[in-house]
Design a protein around this motif. Structure first.
Motif, mmCIF file in Angstrom:
data_model
loop_
_atom_site.group_PDB
_atom_site.id
_atom_site.type_symbol
_atom_site.label_atom_id
_atom_site.label_comp_id
_atom_site.label_asym_id
_atom_site.label_seq_id
_atom_site.Cartn_x
_atom_site.Cartn_y
_atom_site.Cartn_z
ATOM 1 N N LEU A 344 64.692 19.842 110.828
ATOM 2 C CA LEU A 344 65.200 18.777 111.991
ATOM 3 C C LEU A 344 63.811 18.358 112.548
ATOM 4 N N VAL A 345 63.619 16.978 112.522
ATOM 5 C CA VAL A 345 62.333 16.471 112.869
ATOM 6 C C VAL A 345 62.616 15.384 113.975
ATOM 7 N N GLY A 346 62.202 15.560 115.042
ATOM 8 C CA GLY A 346 62.026 14.728 116.235
ATOM 9 C C GLY A 346 61.032 13.899 116.106
ATOM 10 N N TRP A 369 63.245 12.124 103.035
ATOM 11 C CA TRP A 369 63.546 11.953 104.460
ATOM 12 C C TRP A 369 64.927 11.406 104.620
ATOM 13 N N VAL A 370 65.733 11.956 105.443
ATOM 14 C CA VAL A 370 67.161 11.327 105.810
ATOM 15 C C VAL A 370 66.960 11.100 107.172
ATOM 16 N N GLY A 371 67.717 9.828 107.391
ATOM 17 C CA GLY A 371 67.706 9.294 108.629
ATOM 18 C C GLY A 371 68.562 8.129 109.044
ATOM 19 N N TYR A 372 68.682 7.495 110.128
ATOM 20 C CA TYR A 372 68.998 6.240 110.507
ATOM 21 C C TYR A 372 67.948 5.181 110.202
ATOM 22 N N GLY A 420 63.258 10.546 119.221
ATOM 23 C CA GLY A 420 63.107 11.352 120.491
ATOM 24 C C GLY A 420 62.803 12.677 119.806
ATOM 25 N N ASP A 421 63.759 13.652 120.621
ATOM 26 C CA ASP A 421 63.651 15.094 120.072
ATOM 27 C C ASP A 421 65.095 15.447 119.746
ATOM 28 N N SER A 422 65.052 15.828 118.425
ATOM 29 C CA SER A 422 66.252 16.184 117.593
ATOM 30 C C SER A 422 67.030 17.184 118.248
ATOM 31 N N GLY A 423 66.716 18.106 119.294
ATOM 32 C CA GLY A 423 67.734 18.617 119.958
ATOM 33 C C GLY A 423 68.253 18.334 121.237
ATOM 34 N N ILE A 424 67.882 16.822 121.399
ATOM 35 C CA ILE A 424 68.425 16.282 122.845
ATOM 36 C C ILE A 424 69.022 15.244 122.478
ATOM 37 N N TYR A 425 70.385 15.277 122.374
ATOM 38 C CA TYR A 425 71.566 14.037 122.046
ATOM 39 C C TYR A 425 71.277 13.681 120.480
ATOM 40 N N ALA A 426 70.893 14.307 119.776
ATOM 41 C CA ALA A 426 70.559 13.981 118.423
ATOM 42 C C ALA A 426 71.124 14.966 117.418
ATOM 43 N N MET A 427 70.310 15.366 116.171
ATOM 44 C CA MET A 427 71.127 15.824 115.033
ATOM 45 C C MET A 427 70.943 17.178 115.009
ATOM 46 N N ALA A 428 70.304 18.034 115.587
ATOM 47 C CA ALA A 428 69.931 19.453 115.499
ATOM 48 C C ALA A 428 71.016 20.233 115.852
ATOM 49 N N VAL A 448 63.677 23.545 113.732
ATOM 50 C CA VAL A 448 63.596 22.408 114.398
ATOM 51 C C VAL A 448 62.266 21.988 114.879
ATOM 52 N N HIS A 449 61.731 20.773 114.798
ATOM 53 C CA HIS A 449 60.538 20.324 115.146
ATOM 54 C C HIS A 449 60.610 19.421 116.296
ATOM 55 N N PRO A 450 60.539 19.834 117.469
ATOM 56 C CA PRO A 450 60.470 19.125 118.591
ATOM 57 C C PRO A 450 59.864 17.745 118.745
ATOM 58 N N GLY A 451 60.305 16.557 119.395
ATOM 59 C CA GLY A 451 59.559 15.542 119.424
ATOM 60 C C GLY A 451 59.548 15.234 121.010
#
Length: 588
Positions: A344-346, A369-372, A420-428, A448-451
């Motif tokens: 999970l990449v931010g 790579w999978v993403g919007y 942003g950060d995948s652990g904040i309102y995102a996909m993680a 999880v890789h924070p951004g």
């Protein structure tokens, strides 16, 4: 290993990142040569900080052939360039160079013909797709591949076919005229043995049952004869499966360990629920399920698996003990969760300068790579032709997570990208829920890789507004009832938190922000400073300061983060600050 004839700081970073296992530092050329001689036959690769000429002279006497020599990557003392000097394909030096460059913020300098032209390295690309290399004259294939005017015959029947969508595969497909049946193919992706250079995907699962204390030699004979009779490649075996009552069976465990296969154990109830062609009443009485080998193979191979070989029975030869059964199932595509990785990449707010080194490295190592699409566009300068990009829609988060998990379960390294950060309102969170819902022995690795989040960058651009307690609240009621959101806003107002509002306003939700302002005004003055941060980290970035009482709601959209101070926050000279303590408090 790492070896430094010049300095250690660069290799210290690589050691901490796990890219090298050990480090030796020396400025003495004879000592450097002795070190290489000592480690040459056992190390998988060397990272050397120094000059290419010096390294070339040191390794020249040690060279054997491209199949046996380790990878050698040369890095300049500043860590700006990573050069795969030896073993670019077979030994993985090119891949290691990409990883080093991502870790150090440098550049991989590739001089190989295929890499320079953005083509697939036919003798090594399959590793990225979870495959194992089989028989064939790979050197001859690479020589033929270098002549772009010559046709290359291709046959691809098994394993994931998404690799055919790679930009780097376009030329190959054009030269081959497709990927269908070709009995004289130069390159074959298949579960079977045969002519041509072959990549074998992990698509076969072996179901085995045996009597207690059955001899290992009996299991090996049954296995080898079955695979040979069916012309199935041992390299395509993803793993072994059996009933959990055999989880302590010495021969089964020894066979799996010897071949390097994972083992999946299933309970009798799970096995009994699988329809099989040759159920046994005797086995049902003894084990609680009418099938062990066939049912275990089908369960392990995953959804839509098919049985290639029904149950075979082998009895002991003189000097052996026991009896065993074996069945072989084919996964619909490929199925090797233990080989797969889900990252999970931010990606940060958007600018590549704000991408963390950890996230950059995860992207460099990923096969897919999978993403919007909008977020992947921002990262596109970092993507190589041998990395597959899959674009998802904005509201299809669950589908993106499910696809990423499926690909990782096939044995691939997958980067699931969030802004942003995948652990904040995102996909993680959603990805982790799906991962936890999978069987524990059928999960790929998960990390999880924070951004840098929009909250952090907005605060940095506005000044220092997060010096005291703060909270984040999303105003989107697509997944959370508005009544719950109102309670959180009221609690934030009562607690005098600095508040960051995500998803503040859209065309279909144009009143929630005004209501949020009303609720927050109940707990703080109208003069409370507010920062509107739009398109953070992108070309159209704009940050402006306002007061809560005169917040220009109509200027806010989904690309804006709203940062609202607490009762002690203030704005001055274009900057917003929240004091570390309240009036009367002292910092110690």
């Amino acid at each position: 290993m790492g070896f430094s004839p010049a300095s250690a700081p660069v290799l210290d970073q690589l050691l901490q990142a796990g890219l090298i296992d050990s480090q030796v530092g020396t400025d003495d050329q004879p000592a450097a040569g002795d070190c290489l001689v000592e480690q040459w036959s056992t190390a998988s690769g060397f990272v050397i900080v120094g000059a290419c000429g010096l390294v070339t002279r040191l390794i020249a006497p040690l060279l054997v052939n491209k199949e046996r020599d380790p990878a050698v990557v040369v890095v300049d003392p500043q860590g700006r360039f990573a050069i795969p000097l030896l073993g670019g394909h077979a030994a993985g030096a090119e891949r290691l160079s990409h990883q080093i460059a991502a870790c150090l913020g440098g550049q991989a300098v590739l001089t190989g013909a295929t890499a320079a032209a953005g083509l697939l390295s036919l003798d090594s690309f399959g590793k990225d797709w979870g495959w194992q290399r089989g028989q064939g004259d790979w050197s001859a294939l690479m020589r033929k591949a270098a002549h772009l005017d010559q046709p290359l015959r291709l046959e691809a029947h098994h394993g994931s076919r998404r690799w055919l969508e790679l930009e780097a595969a376009t030329c190959l497909l054009e030269r081959a005229g497709g990927s269908g049946e070709n009995p004289e193919a130069d390159l074959v992706v298949d579960i079977h043995t045969g002519a041509g250079c072959r990549w074998h995907p992990p698509s076969l699962w072996l179901g085995m049952g045996c009597e207690r204390n059955t001899s290992l030699s009996l299991l090996e004979r049954l296995l080898e004869q079955t695979l040979a009779d069916q012309q199935l490649a041992p390299e395509s075996v993803a793993g072994l499966a059996s009933i959990d009552r055999k989880a302590d069976e010495p021969a089964l465990l020894a066979l799996a360990a010897k071949r390097g296969w994972p083992v999946r154990w299933f309970g009798a109830d799970s096995l009994a629920a699988v329809p099989v062609p040759t159920p046994s009443a005797a086995v049902a009485r003894e084990m609680g399920t009418a099938s062990v080998a066939e049912a275990a193979a089908l369960l392990a191979a995953g959804p839509a698996a098919q049985l290639l070989q029904t149950k075979l029975i082998e009895h002991a030869n003189p000097g052996e003990l026991g009896a065993a059964t074996l069945a072989v199932a084919l996964a619909e595509s490929q199925w090797a969760p233990e080989r797969g990785q889900l990252h999970l990449v931010g990606s940060g707010p958007g600018s590549l300068e704000l991408l963390t080194a950890d996230a950059r490295r995860a992207l460099a190592e990923a096969t897919v790579w999978v993403g919007y699409g909008l977020y992947l566009d921002l990262l596109e300068p970092l993507r190589r032709p041998d990395q597959l990009r899959w674009n998802g829609q904005l509201t299809e988060e669950r589908a993106r997570c499910a696809l990423a998990l499926e690909l990782a379960s096939q044995g691939l390294n997958v980067a699931l990208v969030s802004s942003g950060d995948s652990g904040i309102y995102a996909m993680a969170g959603l990805a982790l829920e799906l991962w936890l819902a999978s069987p524990a022995d059928g999960r790929p690795s998960f990390s999880v890789h924070p951004g840098i989040s929009a909250l952090q960058l907005a605060a940095a651009k506005a000044g220092a507004p997060l010096m005291h307690d703060f909270c984040t609240i999303s105003l989107s009621d697509r997944l959370t009832p508005w009544e719950v959101i109102e309670k959180r806003l009221q609690a934030a107002a009562a607690g005098d938190f600095v508040v960051a509002l995500y998803n503040p306003r859209s065309l279909g939700r144009d009143w929630q922000l005004a209501r949020a302002r009303e609720l927050l005004l109940e707990g703080r003055p109208a003069s409370t400073p507010v920062a509107l941060a739009r398109q953070l980290g992108r070309a159209d970035e704009a940050v402006s300061l306002h007061s809560l009482g005169e917040l220009p709601v109509e200027q806010v959209d989904m690309l804006t983060l709203v940062l609202i101070g607490n009762s002690s926050s203030y704005a001055k000279d274009g900057r917003m600050v929240t004091p570390r303590g309240y009036p009367g408090a002292e910092l110690s």
